[in-house]
Design a protein around this motif. Structure first.
Motif, short mmCIF file in Angstrom:
data_model
loop_
_atom_site.label_atom_id
_atom_site.label_comp_id
_atom_site.label_asym_id
_atom_site.label_seq_id
_atom_site.Cartn_x
_atom_site.Cartn_y
_atom_site.Cartn_z
N ALA B 317 60.27 44.31 65.42
CA ALA B 317 61.30 45.06 64.69
C ALA B 317 61.04 46.55 64.86
CB ALA B 317 61.30 44.69 63.21
N VAL B 318 62.12 47.32 64.87
CA VAL B 318 62.01 48.76 65.13
C VAL B 318 62.80 49.53 64.08
CG1 VAL B 318 62.62 50.60 66.77
CG2 VAL B 318 61.68 48.43 67.62
N ALA B 319 62.24 50.65 63.63
CA ALA B 319 62.95 51.54 62.72
C ALA B 319 63.14 52.90 63.39
CB ALA B 319 62.18 51.72 61.43
N VAL B 320 64.34 53.44 63.22
CA VAL B 320 64.61 54.80 63.70
C VAL B 320 64.73 55.68 62.48
CG1 VAL B 320 66.19 56.26 64.99
CG2 VAL B 320 65.84 53.88 65.69
N LEU B 321 64.09 56.84 62.53
CA LEU B 321 64.20 57.80 61.42
C LEU B 321 65.11 58.93 61.87
CD1 LEU B 321 61.98 56.11 60.22
CD2 LEU B 321 60.68 58.17 59.71
N PHE B 337 69.56 56.94 66.20
CA PHE B 337 69.78 55.50 66.12
C PHE B 337 70.88 55.05 67.07
CE2 PHE B 337 72.09 51.89 64.22
CZ PHE B 337 71.06 50.97 64.10
N THR B 338 71.99 55.76 67.06
CA THR B 338 73.10 55.33 67.92
C THR B 338 72.73 55.46 69.40
OG1 THR B 338 74.11 57.51 67.72
CG2 THR B 338 74.91 55.83 66.23
N ASP B 339 71.94 56.48 69.73
CA ASP B 339 71.48 56.62 71.12
C ASP B 339 70.59 55.44 71.52
OD1 ASP B 339 72.67 58.99 71.97
OD2 ASP B 339 71.15 60.22 70.98
N ILE B 340 69.68 55.07 70.62
CA ILE B 340 68.73 54.01 70.96
C ILE B 340 69.42 52.66 71.03
CG2 ILE B 340 66.75 52.70 70.05
CD1 ILE B 340 65.70 55.54 69.13
N TYR B 345 71.58 48.09 74.27
CA TYR B 345 72.71 47.27 74.71
C TYR B 345 72.88 47.37 76.22
CZ TYR B 345 77.37 45.31 75.09
OH TYR B 345 78.44 44.54 75.45
N ASN B 346 72.78 48.61 76.72
CA ASN B 346 72.95 48.82 78.16
C ASN B 346 71.89 48.09 78.98
OD1 ASN B 346 75.10 50.44 77.62
ND2 ASN B 346 73.96 52.36 77.76
N GLU B 347 70.71 47.89 78.36
CA GLU B 347 69.64 47.16 79.04
C GLU B 347 69.75 45.66 78.80
OE1 GLU B 347 67.15 48.27 81.17
OE2 GLU B 347 68.40 50.07 81.14
N GLY B 348 70.77 45.25 78.07
CA GLY B 348 70.96 43.83 77.80
C GLY B 348 70.04 43.28 76.71
N ILE B 349 69.41 44.20 75.95
CA ILE B 349 68.51 43.74 74.89
C ILE B 349 69.29 43.70 73.58
CG2 ILE B 349 66.38 44.26 73.61
CD1 ILE B 349 65.51 45.82 76.20
N THR B 350 69.59 42.54 73.10
CA THR B 350 70.42 42.43 71.89
C THR B 350 69.71 41.72 70.75
OG1 THR B 350 71.42 40.47 72.86
CG2 THR B 350 72.63 42.52 73.09
#
Lengths: 314, 398
Positions: B317-321, B337-340, B345-350
């Motif tokens: 799990a990942v948190a963005v501050l 957050f929106t950038d990450i 998504y672009n890398e297919g990691i969902t």
């Protein structure tokens, strides 16, 4: 007493034009005439900064340019400040030897009346206070002509523009013009002048004076606009001359605080003659608006008398 | 590598020291809290003849950037500094500086944008400028702010980049916080930044150029494509310049700082000074045997997506501050957050749960127990498989 500056027609016609023909300004527009007069009056290399406006969009349609001198446009309000930065770079690069110490470059900014009287006033004021050695030129066609003839604070009272239209209730612009030339002079800078293109000798002499002073100079130049003023495109110079002959646009200079009125018409023409020549004032000649014509004449007289007094007292 | 001399400096002073050593041709600036010390110090250097710079004390931030644009177009090496509303007032000129490909370096001492008026730190000012075509660097400490300022000159002026650079640090937290800062010898900085040789200059009057022309429907699009291409290609060059600076200073200079990310189950991604607080907590948790990690991007524009995705893709799990809200995004998430999440998504990691924490707005203190609560949340998300709220708030009274 400084050497008298003369403008010799023979010198002018033999010089290379620095604003190339083929630009897209309207037929009869005073602006390219004034710009050519200014650039022909300067012998040294020149760098030009231009505000957003007619002159800018019509002379630099990418990939073309009419400018044979280095030229920059950054935004609408900041031609003076952009030039401040160029002047700072000029000083710094001369100091560090990247530009030869003796290389003399003249720095000129052009802005319309919207860029000068309105949105850029603070920027010009800041540049004058800092004392940059620049010449700021207001090409004053008395409205936002580039965007389609909207009123500015240079628009004269009574003029019909698209945002001060003459209507059934309101007869054109309600407010008087802003006294821009005097506001510039109030900065106590070395040189401020008003000029008009029909009198090219006077205009070019003022340019030579402006580039020679040690500090900022401002030229406010009337630029008749056939589209916005609603006059035939071959009448530009005649209308420019009428502005001076009616004392609506006095040709004067404030040279180190001394006011000099450069042209005093022998027979002061009634301002109605100047107004009559332009469609933007057509409604003033309806009987119901006679009071406004009288007010405008009274204002022109009052400002002219005040200017003569300032000359006498300075 | 050359030895740094260590001095007690606040972040603003550290940046002005870097500016003194860079000795730019022109600085045009306007004071605003909490950036004021940068302008004040630099004015003193000018007054004392320590720099050759022409200082232009303008009447507004818009004028500051306008004068920088003129000076840079005239071939000068140009720097300025601002914060918050000052940066907002510059907005029009930010795009003009980048569109004209002028390598101006701007120090931002981050501060909350009005309204309501607040002089303390958050990232709403520079985050709003993230699409303006400027490269953005974020500093955790006064040391990093110093280092980034020097690197920024090289990055901006690189012939394959030629874009302005915004070098950011946290207002008051590092801007006014005194710490031990290593200052390189003046000559080393001078040598590192070198001499600026502009390809075109307005003052080269023998070769007149027209800059800032009227660009119609037939060319504007292509010019913007060139601009985005320069930004897209900048990251390898930025990395190279960071590496060179690492060799010079002996201080680690990765574009994304990783702590504990080799085997982390739970990661926090955070910009600037709060990365320090986060690492402090992470160390304690690691000592207890919990695999936590911290990611701190030093470069935010262009966005180092590959580096970040590579580091987090095996986390539980990942948190963005986020120290700014991107108003109107789904649930009011922050820009980082929106950038990450879009990069994932672009890398297919969902399948990777990522949550956003808005923190520290208007200078609200972010303290270790808050960071602990984030790691606890990540553990819970991983344990339950329930992501819960996408956007959360740290240290907010509700």
């Amino acid at each position: 007493m400084a050497e008298r500056i003369r403008v010799n027609l023979r010198d002018i016609i033999n010089k290379e034009e620095r604003l190339a023909p083929g630009h897209r300004l309207c037929a009869g527009c005073a602006e390219p005439v004034i710009v050519r007069q200014i650039l022909l009056a300067i012998d040294d290399p020149v760098v030009v900064s231009t505000a957003t406006g007619c002159l800018e969009v019509s002379t630099t349609v990418y990939p073309y340019t009419s400018w044979r001198v280095p030229w920059i446009h950054s935004a609408f309000e900041n031609a003076a400040t952009t030039l401040s930065g160029i002047e700072a770079a000029y000083k710094a690069l001369r100091r560090t030897g990247k530009i030869p110490q003796d290389k003399e470059i003249k720095l000129i900014a052009f802005g319309g009346d919207g860029a000068s009287y309105d949105i850029g006033l603070q920027f010009i004021s800041g540049a004058l206070e800092r004392g940059h050695r620049i010449v700021y030129v207001c090409l004053n066609n008395e409205a936002y002509m580039n965007t389609g003839i909207q009123r500015s604070s240079a628009t004269p009272r009574g003029a019909s523009t698209t945002t001060s239209p003459a209507g059934k209730v309101i007869p054109g612009k309600v407010q008087w013009r802003k006294p821009f030339t005097h506001i510039m002079a109030a900065h106590d800078i070395p040189y401020v002048a008003q000029a008009a293109p029909h009198n090219y000798r006077d205009l070019m002499r003022k340019v030579k004076k402006a580039i020679s002073v040690d500090g900022p100079a401002v030229l406010n130049i009337l630029a008749p606009c056939p589209r916005g003023w609603r006059h035939p495109s071959d009448q530009t110079m005649a209308i420019s001359k009428l502005a001076a002959d009616t004392c609506y646009w006095p040709l004067y200079e404030i040279d180190h605080g001394k006011v000099i009125v450069n042209y005093k018409p022998r027979n002061k023409v009634p301002v109605a003659e100047w107004l009559k020549a332009q469609g933007r004032f057509r409604h003033l000649f309806q009987p119901a608006n006679a009071w406004l014509l009288e007010e405008i004449q009274a204002k022109v007289d009052e400002e002219w008398e005040r200017l003569l007094k300032e000359e006498a007292n300075s | 590598m050359v030895e740094s001399k260590y001095m007690p400096l606040d972040g603003a002073n550290a940046v002005s020291q870097a500016m003194r050593q860079i000795n730019p041709d022109v600085v045009a600036a306007y004071p605003i809290t909490p950036q004021t010390a940068v302008v004040q110090n630099f004015s003193q250097y000018v007054a004392d003849g320590l720099v050759d710079t022409e200082f232009v004390p303008v009447e507004s931030e818009h004028a500051a950037m306008s004068a920088c644009v003129g000076a840079s177009a005239a071939g000068a090496r140009v720097m300025t500094a601002t914060a918050a509303n000052g940066l907002a007032l510059m907005w029009e000129m930010l795009y003009i500086a980048s569109g004209m490909r002028l390598p101006i370096v701007l120090t931002v001492v981050n501060r909350a944008l009005s309204s309501p008026l607040n002089i303390h730190c958050d990232h709403s000012d520079s985050m709003g400028a993230r699409d303006s075509g400027w490269l953005q660097l974020y500093a955790e400490t006064g040391q990093e702010a110093y280092d980034n300022t020097i690197k920024a000159i090289r990055i901006a002026e690189h012939p394959d980049i030629l874009l302005p650079v915004m070098s950011c640090q946290d207002g008051f937290i590092t801007g006014h916080g005194v710490e031990r800062v290593g200052i390189l010898p003046d000559e080393a900085v001078q040598e590192f930044v070198g001499t600026y040789h502009p390809k075109y200059s307005l003052l080269d009057t023998d070769h007149p150029v027209t800059m800032g022309a009227w660009d119609f429907t037939d060319y504007y699009f292509e010019h913007k494509r060139q601009q985005t291409e320069a930004m897209n290609n900048a990251l390898p060059i930025v990395k190279q310049i960071f590496r060179e600076y690492e060799e010079l200073s002996g201080r680690p200079q990765s574009i994304v700082d990783m702590w504990g990310m080799d085997d982390a189950d739970y990661a926090i991604i955070v910009l600037a000074s709060t990365a320090g607080t986060t690492r402090t907590v992470a160390r304690e948790w690691r000592a207890r045997g919990i695999k936590v990690g911290v990611i701190k991007p030093r470069v935010y524009r262009p966005f180092p997506a590959q580096e970040i995705i590579e580091a987090i893709k095996n986390c539980k799990a990942v948190a963005v501050l986020d120290r700014a809200i991107s108003f109107g995004t789904p649930l009011g998430a922050g820009p980082l957050f929106t950038d990450i999440t879009s990069a994932l998504y672009n890398e297919g990691i969902t399948g990777l749960p990522v949550v956003d924490y808005i923190y520290g707005l208007g200078g609200r203190d972010t303290v270790p127990p808050m960071i602990e609560s984030v790691y606890q949340d990540l553990q819970e998300i991983a344990a339950t498989g329930e992501r819960g709220a996408l956007v959360r708030y740290l240290g907010l009274r509700e």
